[in-house]
Design a protein around this motif. Structure first.
Motif, mmCIF file in Angstrom:
data_model
loop_
_atom_site.group_PDB
_atom_site.id
_atom_site.type_symbol
_atom_site.label_atom_id
_atom_site.label_comp_id
_atom_site.label_asym_id
_atom_site.label_seq_id
_atom_site.Cartn_x
_atom_site.Cartn_y
_atom_site.Cartn_z
ATOM 1 N N TYR A 1 -2.722 13.128 4.931
ATOM 2 C CA TYR A 1 -2.240 14.353 4.298
ATOM 3 C C TYR A 1 -1.204 15.045 5.174
ATOM 4 O O TYR A 1 -0.206 15.574 4.685
ATOM 5 C CB TYR A 1 -3.399 15.328 4.048
ATOM 6 N N ARG A 2 -1.468 15.055 6.474
ATOM 7 C CA ARG A 2 -0.544 15.730 7.389
ATOM 8 C C ARG A 2 0.813 15.023 7.419
ATOM 9 O O ARG A 2 1.855 15.661 7.557
ATOM 10 C CB ARG A 2 -1.154 15.794 8.787
ATOM 11 N N ILE A 3 0.793 13.684 7.288
ATOM 12 C CA ILE A 3 2.053 12.943 7.279
ATOM 13 C C ILE A 3 2.813 13.189 5.980
ATOM 14 O O ILE A 3 4.031 13.397 5.985
ATOM 15 C CB ILE A 3 1.785 11.433 7.464
ATOM 16 N N SER A 4 2.095 13.179 4.852
ATOM 17 C CA SER A 4 2.751 13.351 3.552
ATOM 18 C C SER A 4 3.217 14.784 3.337
ATOM 19 O O SER A 4 4.170 15.031 2.598
ATOM 20 C CB SER A 4 1.811 12.940 2.421
ATOM 21 N N GLY A 5 2.518 15.734 3.982
ATOM 22 C CA GLY A 5 2.842 17.139 3.783
ATOM 23 C C GLY A 5 2.126 17.765 2.606
ATOM 24 O O GLY A 5 2.357 18.927 2.267
ATOM 25 N N PHE A 6 1.231 16.992 1.971
ATOM 26 C CA PHE A 6 0.475 17.463 0.811
ATOM 27 C C PHE A 6 -0.979 17.030 0.930
ATOM 28 O O PHE A 6 -1.328 16.213 1.791
ATOM 29 C CB PHE A 6 1.064 16.880 -0.490
ATOM 30 N N GLN A 7 -1.813 17.546 0.011
ATOM 31 C CA GLN A 7 -3.199 17.118 -0.054
ATOM 32 C C GLN A 7 -3.333 15.866 -0.922
ATOM 33 O O GLN A 7 -4.333 15.662 -1.613
ATOM 34 C CB GLN A 7 -4.078 18.252 -0.606
ATOM 35 N N PHE A 8 -2.322 15.023 -0.885
ATOM 36 C CA PHE A 8 -2.332 13.738 -1.588
ATOM 37 C C PHE A 8 -1.219 12.893 -0.998
ATOM 38 O O PHE A 8 -0.353 13.388 -0.262
ATOM 39 C CB PHE A 8 -2.154 13.918 -3.104
ATOM 40 N N TYR A 9 -1.210 11.596 -1.325
ATOM 41 C CA TYR A 9 -0.198 10.680 -0.799
ATOM 42 C C TYR A 9 -0.165 9.416 -1.649
ATOM 43 O O TYR A 9 -0.999 9.236 -2.550
ATOM 44 C CB TYR A 9 -0.492 10.320 0.667
ATOM 45 N N ASN A 10 0.811 8.557 -1.375
ATOM 46 C CA ASN A 10 0.892 7.260 -2.046
ATOM 47 C C ASN A 10 1.363 6.223 -1.029
ATOM 48 O O ASN A 10 2.359 6.441 -0.336
ATOM 49 C CB ASN A 10 1.864 7.316 -3.232
ATOM 50 N N THR A 11 0.655 5.113 -0.952
ATOM 51 C CA THR A 11 0.931 4.097 0.069
ATOM 52 C C THR A 11 1.715 2.898 -0.467
ATOM 53 O O THR A 11 1.926 1.922 0.256
ATOM 54 C CB THR A 11 -0.386 3.587 0.674
ATOM 55 N N SER A 12 2.163 2.961 -1.713
ATOM 56 C CA SER A 12 2.889 1.845 -2.314
ATOM 57 C C SER A 12 4.376 1.907 -1.980
ATOM 58 O O SER A 12 4.958 2.984 -1.853
ATOM 59 C CB SER A 12 2.707 1.864 -3.832
ATOM 60 N N GLU A 13 4.997 0.747 -1.881
ATOM 61 C CA GLU A 13 6.448 0.692 -1.722
ATOM 62 C C GLU A 13 7.164 0.915 -3.052
ATOM 63 O O GLU A 13 8.370 1.104 -3.084
ATOM 64 C CB GLU A 13 6.862 -0.645 -1.115
ATOM 65 N N ALA B 1 1.490 -4.350 -14.763
ATOM 66 C CA ALA B 1 0.620 -4.627 -13.611
ATOM 67 C C ALA B 1 1.092 -3.876 -12.375
ATOM 68 O O ALA B 1 0.280 -3.306 -11.622
ATOM 69 C CB ALA B 1 0.586 -6.131 -13.340
ATOM 70 N N ASN B 2 2.399 -3.851 -12.149
ATOM 71 C CA ASN B 2 2.932 -3.161 -10.977
ATOM 72 C C ASN B 2 2.750 -1.643 -11.081
ATOM 73 O O ASN B 2 2.507 -0.972 -10.072
ATOM 74 C CB ASN B 2 4.412 -3.490 -10.792
ATOM 75 N N PHE B 3 2.877 -1.125 -12.295
ATOM 76 C CA PHE B 3 2.680 0.310 -12.496
ATOM 77 C C PHE B 3 1.241 0.697 -12.170
ATOM 78 O O PHE B 3 0.981 1.713 -11.511
ATOM 79 C CB PHE B 3 3.027 0.677 -13.940
ATOM 80 N N LYS B 4 0.289 -0.122 -12.610
ATOM 81 C CA LYS B 4 -1.115 0.149 -12.295
ATOM 82 C C LYS B 4 -1.359 0.076 -10.792
ATOM 83 O O LYS B 4 -2.089 0.899 -10.219
ATOM 84 C CB LYS B 4 -2.023 -0.830 -13.036
ATOM 85 N N ALA B 5 -0.739 -0.912 -10.139
ATOM 86 C CA ALA B 5 -0.878 -1.033 -8.688
ATOM 87 C C ALA B 5 -0.298 0.190 -7.983
ATOM 88 O O ALA B 5 -0.848 0.674 -6.980
ATOM 89 C CB ALA B 5 -0.193 -2.306 -8.202
ATOM 90 N N TYR B 6 0.805 0.686 -8.498
ATOM 91 C CA TYR B 6 1.424 1.896 -7.945
ATOM 92 C C TYR B 6 0.476 3.082 -8.044
ATOM 93 O O TYR B 6 0.288 3.839 -7.077
ATOM 94 C CB TYR B 6 2.718 2.161 -8.697
ATOM 95 N N LEU B 7 -0.147 3.254 -9.206
ATOM 96 C CA LEU B 7 -1.076 4.365 -9.394
ATOM 97 C C LEU B 7 -2.322 4.207 -8.515
ATOM 98 O O LEU B 7 -2.869 5.193 -8.012
ATOM 99 C CB LEU B 7 -1.475 4.476 -10.867
ATOM 100 N N GLN B 8 -2.742 2.959 -8.306
ATOM 101 C CA GLN B 8 -3.906 2.702 -7.447
ATOM 102 C C GLN B 8 -3.618 3.015 -5.984
ATOM 103 O O GLN B 8 -4.539 3.129 -5.180
ATOM 104 C CB GLN B 8 -4.343 1.236 -7.589
ATOM 105 N N SER B 9 -2.344 3.169 -5.655
ATOM 106 C CA SER B 9 -1.964 3.463 -4.274
ATOM 107 C C SER B 9 -1.901 4.959 -3.977
ATOM 108 O O SER B 9 -1.649 5.354 -2.841
ATOM 109 C CB SER B 9 -0.600 2.824 -3.963
#
Length: 295
Positions: A81-93, A108-116
């Protein structure tokens, strides 16, 4: 949703024009014609607006988050959270623009994005029990050749908090919800999410601390005075618009909606061992309302 003009006039020095953004979003909704009835456009548009808003907010810190996750997939969420600057983040490229470059695997890629996304966002967007169950809409759009055009259009929509502050974003949501409610057929459903009035009433949206930096309590003040509030966002002051729970619910009731369910999302149990997460049980942050147009 209906405006409460007598209250708004006390707070607003000038009206905020959101017609450009709302008209663009509504043009995207029209891409769903044939596959969705007009009262069901919201099932796609509201989640996509939320996703795009989160994506724009995270963009400046996204690469650092991705690099940190690659180096250590078990990196603590609180630290992320501290790195993203928010109380959420996303780890997908991935982002929405990148997703459309592989149309054959878009769903499939969109679902993977949301899962990240961090678990708290996943619960809002994809949970069938507590959230918007958006995987179902991805599959439906993909099956009916609507997914690519919708994702591409949203990838071109600027919802960056640095150019569209939270007050303007609030007006965008309100105008969209108003249009959805006007188009809702009898028996149609409406689901929307806002920051909880308890969270936004005081304005600072931060805890009170003692001299040791330990949390004492969360302030709730000026609850019945609706209007603008100032809070810190990405280390900058931003203005938000506050309404009471009564205003949200009575606006629905006065526009012939029946309230089906109200959800105040809580941190999932598997995150409770994260330092500081237990404090999130001391006050609500978000409010999700499900309503149905009267027959």
């Amino acid at each position: 949703m209906a405006e409460k003009q007598t209250i708004d006039a006390m707070w607003d020095d000038s009206p905020i024009d959101v017609s450009t953004e709302v008209n663009f979003i509504w043009s995207i909704a029209n891409k769903l014609r044939g596959t969705y009835q007009s009262d069901k456009y919201k099932d796609v548009i509201i989640p996509m607006v939320i996703i795009r808003r989160f994506e724009c907010a995270l963009a400046p810190t996204k690469q650092k988050v991705v690099e940190t996750y690659k180096a250590n997939p078990n990196y603590p969420a609180k630290a992320m959270y501290r790195i993203s600057g928010f109380q959420f983040y996303n780890t997908s490229e991935f982002d929405l623009a990148e997703l459309v470059n592989d149309a054959d695997h878009l769903a499939a890629n969109f679902k993977a994005y949301l899962q990240s996304f961090s678990p708290n966002v996943q619960e809002i967007i994809v949970s069938a029990e507590k959230g918007l169950d958006f995987y179902k809409q991805i599959d439906k759009m993909d099956k009916n050749n609507r997914l690519l055009s919708v994702v591409k259009a949203f990838s071109e929509l600027d919802l960056d908090p640095r150019t569209i502050d939270n007050v303007k974003m609030g007006y965008i949501f309100e105008d969209l919800i108003r249009r959805f409610s006007e188009n809702a057929e009898a028996g149609g459903n409406l689901v929307f999410t806002v920051e909880h009035p308890v969270f936004t009433a005081h304005g600072t949206q931060d805890w009170y601390y003692n001299e040791k930096g330990e949390i004492l309590h969360f302030p709730v003040d000026n609850y019945y005075y609706e209007g603008k509030r100032t809070a810190m966002f990405l280390e900058e002051k931003v203005t938000k618009y506050y309404r009471t729970l009564t205003t949200y619910l009575n606006t629905l009731l006065s526009n012939s909606f029946i309230i089906n369910q109200i959800v105040e999302p809580q941190p999932p149990e598997n995150m409770m061992d994260i330092p500081g997460m237990a404090d999130e049980m001391r006050r609500p942050m978000m409010l999700i309302v499900s309503a149905k147009k009267k027959m």
